[in-house]
Scaffold this motif. Structure first.
Motif, PDB file in Angstrom:
ATOM      1  N   PHE A  91     -15.453   2.775   7.124  1.00  0.00           N
ATOM      2  CA  PHE A  91     -14.113   3.238   6.760  1.00  0.00           C
ATOM      3  C   PHE A  91     -13.888   3.313   5.251  1.00  0.00           C
ATOM      4  O   PHE A  91     -12.796   3.678   4.804  1.00  0.00           O
TER       5      PHE A  91
ATOM      6  N   ARG B 189     -19.062  -0.245   4.522  1.00  0.00           N
ATOM      7  CA  ARG B 189     -18.348  -0.148   5.802  1.00  0.00           C
ATOM      8  C   ARG B 189     -18.035   1.324   6.108  1.00  0.00           C
ATOM      9  O   ARG B 189     -17.804   2.131   5.196  1.00  0.00           O
TER      10      ARG B 189
ATOM     11  N   ARG C 254       2.916  -6.370   8.983  1.00  0.00           N
ATOM     12  CA  ARG C 254       2.165  -5.253   9.567  1.00  0.00           C
ATOM     13  C   ARG C 254       2.758  -4.819  10.914  1.00  0.00           C
ATOM     14  O   ARG C 254       2.805  -3.624  11.216  1.00  0.00           O
TER      15      ARG C 254
ATOM     16  N   LEU D  89     -10.618   4.787   3.366  1.00  0.00           N
ATOM     17  CA  LEU D  89      -9.730   3.755   2.809  1.00  0.00           C
ATOM     18  C   LEU D  89      -9.411   4.055   1.345  1.00  0.00           C
ATOM     19  O   LEU D  89      -8.251   3.987   0.918  1.00  0.00           O
TER      20      LEU D  89
ATOM     21  N   TYR E  67     -12.239  -2.251  -3.787  1.00  0.00           N
ATOM     22  CA  TYR E  67     -12.772  -2.430  -2.436  1.00  0.00           C
ATOM     23  C   TYR E  67     -14.303  -2.422  -2.407  1.00  0.00           C
ATOM     24  O   TYR E  67     -14.895  -2.153  -1.363  1.00  0.00           O
TER      25      TYR E  67
ATOM     26  N   THR F  31      -5.014  -7.244  10.802  1.00  0.00           N
ATOM     27  CA  THR F  31      -5.354  -5.971  10.167  1.00  0.00           C
ATOM     28  C   THR F  31      -4.820  -4.782  10.961  1.00  0.00           C
ATOM     29  O   THR F  31      -4.269  -3.833  10.398  1.00  0.00           O
TER      30      THR F  31
ATOM     31  N   ASN G 209      -2.015   0.173   6.768  1.00  0.00           N
ATOM     32  CA  ASN G 209      -1.434  -1.052   7.325  1.00  0.00           C
ATOM     33  C   ASN G 209      -0.564  -1.829   6.333  1.00  0.00           C
ATOM     34  O   ASN G 209      -0.481  -3.054   6.382  1.00  0.00           O
TER      35      ASN G 209
ATOM     36  N   ARG H  30      -1.290 -14.420   4.255  1.00  0.00           N
ATOM     37  CA  ARG H  30      -2.011 -13.766   5.361  1.00  0.00           C
ATOM     38  C   ARG H  30      -1.209 -13.893   6.663  1.00  0.00           C
ATOM     39  O   ARG H  30      -1.187 -12.966   7.467  1.00  0.00           O
TER      40      ARG H  30
ATOM     41  N   HIS I 282     -16.422  -3.610   0.436  1.00  0.00           N
ATOM     42  CA  HIS I 282     -16.428  -2.835   1.686  1.00  0.00           C
ATOM     43  C   HIS I 282     -17.250  -1.544   1.563  1.00  0.00           C
ATOM     44  O   HIS I 282     -17.208  -0.702   2.458  1.00  0.00           O
TER      45      HIS I 282
ATOM     46  N   LYS J 298       0.830  -1.211   0.000  1.00  0.00           N
ATOM     47  CA  LYS J 298       0.000   0.000   0.000  1.00  0.00           C
ATOM     48  C   LYS J 298       0.868   1.267   0.000  1.00  0.00           C
ATOM     49  O   LYS J 298       2.079   1.210   0.255  1.00  0.00           O
TER      50      LYS J 298
ATOM     51  N   ILE K 201      -4.429   0.930  11.795  1.00  0.00           N
ATOM     52  CA  ILE K 201      -5.367  -0.065  11.223  1.00  0.00           C
ATOM     53  C   ILE K 201      -5.737   0.256   9.773  1.00  0.00           C
ATOM     54  O   ILE K 201      -6.066  -0.650   9.006  1.00  0.00           O
ATOM     55  N   GLU K 202      -5.681   1.525   9.381  1.00  0.00           N
ATOM     56  CA  GLU K 202      -5.985   1.881   7.987  1.00  0.00           C
ATOM     57  C   GLU K 202      -4.718   1.815   7.127  1.00  0.00           C
ATOM     58  O   GLU K 202      -4.683   1.109   6.107  1.00  0.00           O
TER      59      GLU K 202
HETATM   60  N1  UDP Z   1      -9.606  -0.863   7.452  1.00  0.00           N
HETATM   61  C1  UDP Z   1      -9.769   0.374   8.062  1.00  0.00           C
HETATM   62  N2  UDP Z   1     -10.433   0.420   9.264  1.00  0.00           N
HETATM   63  C2  UDP Z   1     -10.938  -0.689   9.870  1.00  0.00           C
HETATM   64  C3  UDP Z   1     -10.778  -1.931   9.227  1.00  0.00           C
HETATM   65  C4  UDP Z   1     -10.113  -1.980   8.016  1.00  0.00           C
HETATM   66  O1  UDP Z   1      -9.332   1.393   7.554  1.00  0.00           O
HETATM   67  O2  UDP Z   1     -11.524  -0.586  10.950  1.00  0.00           O
HETATM   68  C5  UDP Z   1      -8.902  -0.916   6.158  1.00  0.00           C
HETATM   69  C6  UDP Z   1      -7.506  -1.549   6.272  1.00  0.00           C
HETATM   70  O3  UDP Z   1      -6.624  -0.854   5.377  1.00  0.00           O
HETATM   71  C7  UDP Z   1      -7.771  -2.976   5.840  1.00  0.00           C
HETATM   72  C8  UDP Z   1      -8.827  -2.776   4.745  1.00  0.00           C
HETATM   73  O4  UDP Z   1      -9.639  -1.726   5.252  1.00  0.00           O
HETATM   74  O5  UDP Z   1      -6.578  -3.606   5.387  1.00  0.00           O
HETATM   75  C9  UDP Z   1      -9.683  -3.982   4.447  1.00  0.00           C
HETATM   76  O6  UDP Z   1     -10.251  -4.444   5.659  1.00  0.00           O
HETATM   77  P1  UDP Z   1     -10.319  -5.997   6.008  1.00  0.00           P
HETATM   78  O7  UDP Z   1     -11.196  -6.139   7.201  1.00  0.00           O
HETATM   79  O8  UDP Z   1     -10.654  -6.776   4.777  1.00  0.00           O
HETATM   80  O9  UDP Z   1      -8.812  -6.331   6.505  1.00  0.00           O
HETATM   81  P2  UDP Z   1      -7.595  -7.150   5.851  1.00  0.00           P
HETATM   82  O10 UDP Z   1      -8.166  -8.342   5.127  1.00  0.00           O
HETATM   83  O11 UDP Z   1      -6.872  -6.194   4.918  1.00  0.00           O
HETATM   84  O12 UDP Z   1      -6.725  -7.537   7.009  1.00  0.00           O
END
Ligand code: UDP
Length: 143
Positions: free
Chosen positions: A59, A57, A104, A63, A51, A93, A114, A87, A54, A11, A111-112
């Motif tokens: 965020f 969601r 990570r 994001l 995305y 995350t 990441n 993974r 999402h 990223k 968390i964003e």
């Molecule tokens: N994300 C965020 N806030 C949150 C959860 C996720 O900004 O509370 C962002 C973060 O960059 C994450 C992406 O959204 O990698 C996709 O979320 P997902 O739950 O699919 O997590 P991942 O599979 O990337 O671990």
């Protein structure tokens, strides 16, 4: 063990930290082969499309904005159990919850922002790989 393919994205935060090579080393040390790669500065439309799952969601908007702040490095990784192995290398995350030694834990900011994306299933990997690469751009090893 099944040979799988998965989509990885380094990223904009990690590209800005100049750790593409450090992250690639971890893939290679784990036995994952890079069989396609491209750097791209995502447009808003392209990030929103990627995305789309999402979209509802809270965020999502932030994001998409983050993912367009700078170039990303996109690659297809191939190897035994590539989806789960990748993974594991990535970690949780939220970097505060990511196991020590994961990408990570070592490179993410929060968390964003990441550092990395990785497909979460073989089915989603196929969709995500097709989003970024034509079949002819994927180069499995021949030796
Ligand atoms: N994300 C965020 N806030 C949150 C959860 C996720 O900004 O509370 C962002 C973060 O960059 C994450 C992406 O959204 O990698 C996709 O979320 P997902 O739950 O699919 O997590 P991942 O599979 O990337 O671990």
């Amino acid at each position: 063990m099944a040979t799988e393919r998965t989509l990885s994205i380094i990223k904009p935060d990690a590209v800005a930290k100049n750790v593409i090579g450090a992250i690639y080393s971890r893939f290679e040390q784990a036995g994952l082969k890079i069989i396609a790669a491209r750097m791209e500065h995502l447009t808003r439309e392209r990030a929103e499309g990627f995305y789309a799952v999402h979209r509802e969601r809270p965020f999502f908007k932030d994001l998409v904005a983050f993912m367009t702040t700078g170039p990303v490095m996109i690659q297809v990784l191939e190897g035994d159990n590539a989806v789960a192995r990748h993974r594991e290398l990535m970690g949780a995350t939220d970097p505060a919850k990511a196991a020590p030694g994961t990408i990570r834990a070592d490179f993410a900011s929060n968390i964003e922002e990441n550092a990395v994306h990785g497909s979460d299933s073989v089915e989603n990997a196929a969709t995500e790989i097709a989003y970024f690469f034509e079949p002819g751009q994927i180069c499995p090893r021949t030796r």
